[in-house]
Design a protein around this motif. Structure first.
Motif, PDB file in Angstrom:
ATOM      1  N   VAL A   1      -0.460  37.048  31.698  1.00  0.00           N
ATOM      2  CA  VAL A   1      -0.643  35.677  31.214  1.00  0.00           C
ATOM      3  C   VAL A   1      -0.641  34.758  32.433  1.00  0.00           C
ATOM      4  O   VAL A   1       0.343  34.721  33.188  1.00  0.00           O
ATOM      5  CB  VAL A   1       0.468  35.270  30.229  1.00  0.00           C
ATOM      6  CG1 VAL A   1       0.215  33.850  29.718  1.00  0.00           C
ATOM      7  CG2 VAL A   1       0.530  36.258  29.069  1.00  0.00           C
TER       8      VAL A   1
ATOM      9  N   LEU B   1      -0.114  31.556  34.375  1.00  0.00           N
ATOM     10  CA  LEU B   1       0.691  30.345  34.210  1.00  0.00           C
ATOM     11  C   LEU B   1       0.667  29.449  35.440  1.00  0.00           C
ATOM     12  O   LEU B   1       1.229  28.354  35.409  1.00  0.00           O
ATOM     13  CB  LEU B   1       2.150  30.726  33.895  1.00  0.00           C
ATOM     14  CG  LEU B   1       2.371  31.585  32.630  1.00  0.00           C
ATOM     15  CD1 LEU B   1       3.839  31.893  32.468  1.00  0.00           C
ATOM     16  CD2 LEU B   1       1.826  30.884  31.396  1.00  0.00           C
TER      17      LEU B   1
ATOM     18  N   LEU C   1       0.417  25.299  35.666  1.00  0.00           N
ATOM     19  CA  LEU C   1       0.788  24.690  34.391  1.00  0.00           C
ATOM     20  C   LEU C   1       2.181  24.086  34.482  1.00  0.00           C
ATOM     21  O   LEU C   1       3.047  24.565  35.217  1.00  0.00           O
ATOM     22  CB  LEU C   1       0.752  25.730  33.264  1.00  0.00           C
ATOM     23  CG  LEU C   1      -0.576  26.478  33.038  1.00  0.00           C
ATOM     24  CD1 LEU C   1      -0.420  27.453  31.873  1.00  0.00           C
ATOM     25  CD2 LEU C   1      -1.706  25.506  32.782  1.00  0.00           C
TER      26      LEU C   1
ATOM     27  N   GLU D   1       3.165  23.180  29.168  1.00  0.00           N
ATOM     28  CA  GLU D   1       1.871  23.847  29.019  1.00  0.00           C
ATOM     29  C   GLU D   1       2.039  25.368  29.058  1.00  0.00           C
ATOM     30  O   GLU D   1       1.318  26.099  28.353  1.00  0.00           O
ATOM     31  CB  GLU D   1       0.924  23.390  30.130  1.00  0.00           C
ATOM     32  CG  GLU D   1       0.550  21.915  30.033  1.00  0.00           C
ATOM     33  CD  GLU D   1      -0.185  21.427  31.273  1.00  0.00           C
ATOM     34  OE1 GLU D   1      -0.833  20.372  31.213  1.00  0.00           O
ATOM     35  OE2 GLU D   1      -0.090  22.114  32.320  1.00  0.00           O
TER      36      GLU D   1
ATOM     37  N   GLN E   1       0.912  28.219  26.286  1.00  0.00           N
ATOM     38  CA  GLN E   1       0.089  29.370  26.648  1.00  0.00           C
ATOM     39  C   GLN E   1       0.754  30.679  26.212  1.00  0.00           C
ATOM     40  O   GLN E   1       0.092  31.585  25.683  1.00  0.00           O
ATOM     41  CB  GLN E   1      -0.151  29.369  28.163  1.00  0.00           C
ATOM     42  CG  GLN E   1      -0.996  30.504  28.682  1.00  0.00           C
ATOM     43  CD  GLN E   1      -2.435  30.406  28.193  1.00  0.00           C
ATOM     44  OE1 GLN E   1      -2.913  29.318  27.919  1.00  0.00           O
ATOM     45  NE2 GLN E   1      -3.106  31.528  28.046  1.00  0.00           N
TER      46      GLN E   1
ATOM     47  N   GLN F   1       0.536  31.179  22.387  1.00  0.00           N
ATOM     48  CA  GLN F   1      -0.778  31.678  21.976  1.00  0.00           C
ATOM     49  C   GLN F   1      -0.928  33.158  22.298  1.00  0.00           C
ATOM     50  O   GLN F   1      -1.479  33.931  21.498  1.00  0.00           O
ATOM     51  CB  GLN F   1      -1.877  30.861  22.670  1.00  0.00           C
ATOM     52  CG  GLN F   1      -3.281  31.244  22.256  1.00  0.00           C
ATOM     53  CD  GLN F   1      -4.318  30.370  22.914  1.00  0.00           C
ATOM     54  OE1 GLN F   1      -3.995  29.525  23.716  1.00  0.00           O
ATOM     55  NE2 GLN F   1      -5.571  30.590  22.580  1.00  0.00           N
ATOM     56  N   SER F   2      -0.442  33.575  23.473  1.00  0.00           N
ATOM     57  CA  SER F   2      -0.566  34.982  23.857  1.00  0.00           C
ATOM     58  C   SER F   2       0.255  35.882  22.947  1.00  0.00           C
ATOM     59  O   SER F   2      -0.185  36.979  22.564  1.00  0.00           O
ATOM     60  CB  SER F   2      -0.131  35.166  25.315  1.00  0.00           C
ATOM     61  OG  SER F   2      -0.963  34.416  26.177  1.00  0.00           O
TER      62      SER F   2
END
Length: 415
Positions: free
Chosen positions: A119, A121, A124, A128, A132, A135-136
């Motif tokens: 993921v 990052l 961010l 944020e 993220q 959502q993952s």
């Protein structure tokens, strides 16, 4: 047709576009592009200087970097629920959390979560990053109940050195890092020379300076906000002997940039010189062609009582007047030429009137009429004719007849 103000306008109605010089005569060697390379050279901190009567105050500009952004090297802790399948799916993650181990943002800007994958990052904010991760986890069909925090701040740092108790590197965290806090992390300032000691901040190729006396006296200077990449050096000698070693890497980098700029300027100069040489050669070649009469030109022909019968070459890029043609080769002499009998003979440009000729007559006995000659525009293949004086005609006839009379008299006498 007599030449006067009205007839000059009629004569000048004929359309004539003068031949133009080649485009190479209107080009220049510049405009090859801007120089590439870095910007200005950093201050000459390596030069030996005399101790001044007072230290100069140069405060770095105020900055507002905004919320903290996750970067490479930061360690993130991710806490999730311990029940159900989620615990099993994230058992490795929970074990790492229980052992106070987190996930380090790697050089590609991502962290690797078991059963979720990588993921990204980096860059961010914490808010944020949570969005993220949510959502993952949802996409991986994992319970998205979690909390995220930054355990170690390693991506944004400020280095401190010089006359401090403990030279170190101070990380920038979620809250702003001010100058007094950074110096406290380094154990405080360690110097007895308050008069000429200074705090120097190296930022983006520029060196700023805060005299120690000013720093201790003013609270606003103690609250100068530091940003990622700043280098803080407390100096006790004005010659900057210690600062020289500390800033060697930064200054060497700036020198490389300056060297690249010098090289780019040299390449630009070489390109300009090549273009200038090419333009000069092209112009020289054209001039040689003109000298050898290998260029198509327009001419006006001079005959009669002119100083030098021949042809007058029409100039490039502009109109030529009757005065230009007459006086192109010293004009004419009033001893033999008749200024009242100056003619411009011009053929018709209409194919239907082929052979028709217009004779423009200029009476230059009145010198004021010569101003008309400066306004009378010439056309290609015009013929300028200046008649001879009557006395010149008789004189020439006499010089041709007189030898015949002498010979006839000698024959009669001898016979």
């Amino acid at each position: 047709m007599p030449v006067n103000a009205e007839t000059v306008l009629v004569a000048n109605r004929a359309q004539y576009n003068p031949k133009q010089l080649p485009a190479v005569f209107f080009q220049n060697a510049g405009g090859a592009g801007a120089a590439r390379g870095a910007g200005a050279v950093p201050p000459a901190s390596l030069d030996v200087q005399q101790r001044p009567s007072a230290m100069t105050l140069r405060i770095p500009p105020a900055v507002t970097p905004g919320p903290y952004q996750i970067g490479v090297g930061d360690v993130l802790l991710l806490a999730t629920k311990r029940s159900g399948n989620t615990v099993e799916e994230l058992s490795g993650l929970l074990a790492a959390q229980n052992a106070r181990q987190g996930y380090t943002v790697q050089d590609d800007g991502a962290i690797a979560i078991p059963d979720v994958g990588r993921v990204v990052l980096e860059g961010l904010t914490l808010e944020e990053a949570e969005a993220q991760l949510f959502q993952s986890l949802v996409q991986s069909q994992i319970d998205p109940t979690f909390s995220l925090e930054i355990a170690e701040f390693n991506s944004k740092r400020v280095s401190l050195g010089g006359a401090v108790s403990n030279p170190t590197v101070a990380p920038i965290r979620l809250t702003p890092l001010y100058l007094d806090e950074a110096l406290a992390v380094a154990g405080g300032i360690s110097t007895e020379d308050l008069d000429f000691a200074s705090i120097r901040i190296y930022r983006d190729g520029t060196l700023y300076q805060i005299p120690l006396e000013e720093y201790l006296r003013r609270g606003d200077l103690q609250k100068v906000r530091l940003v990622d990449g700043d280098s803080v050096f407390v100096d006790t000698e004005f010659e900057l002997d210690k600062a020289q070693a500390y800033f060697e890497e930064q200054i060497t980098l700036a020198q490389f940039r300056q060297q690249a700029r010098v090289q780019a300027l040299a390449e630009l100069n070489a390109e300009v010189n090549l273009r200038r040489a090419s333009l000069t050669e092209a112009r020289s070649n054209f001039k040689d062609r003109v000298d050898f009469d290998a260029v198509d030109r327009d001419f006006v022909y001079l005959t009669g009582e002119v100083s030098k019968p021949g042809r007058f070459t029409m100039p490039f890029g502009r109109q030529a007047s009757l005065a230009d043609a007459i006086y192109s080769d010293s004009g004419f002499t009033a001893e033999t030429a008749n200024p009242s009998q100056i003619y411009v003979l011009r053929g018709s440009s209409n194919p239907a009137d082929f052979g028709a000729v217009t004779a423009w007559h200029l009476d230059a006995r009145n010198a004021a009429n010569m101003t008309l000659a400066t306004r009378f525009e010439m056309q290609p293949n015009d013929i300028v004719f200046i008649a001879e004086q009557p006395i010149t005609r008789w004189n020439r006839a006499f010089r041709q007849i007189f030898p015949l009379l002498i010979n006839s008299a000698n024959v009669a006498t001898n016979g």
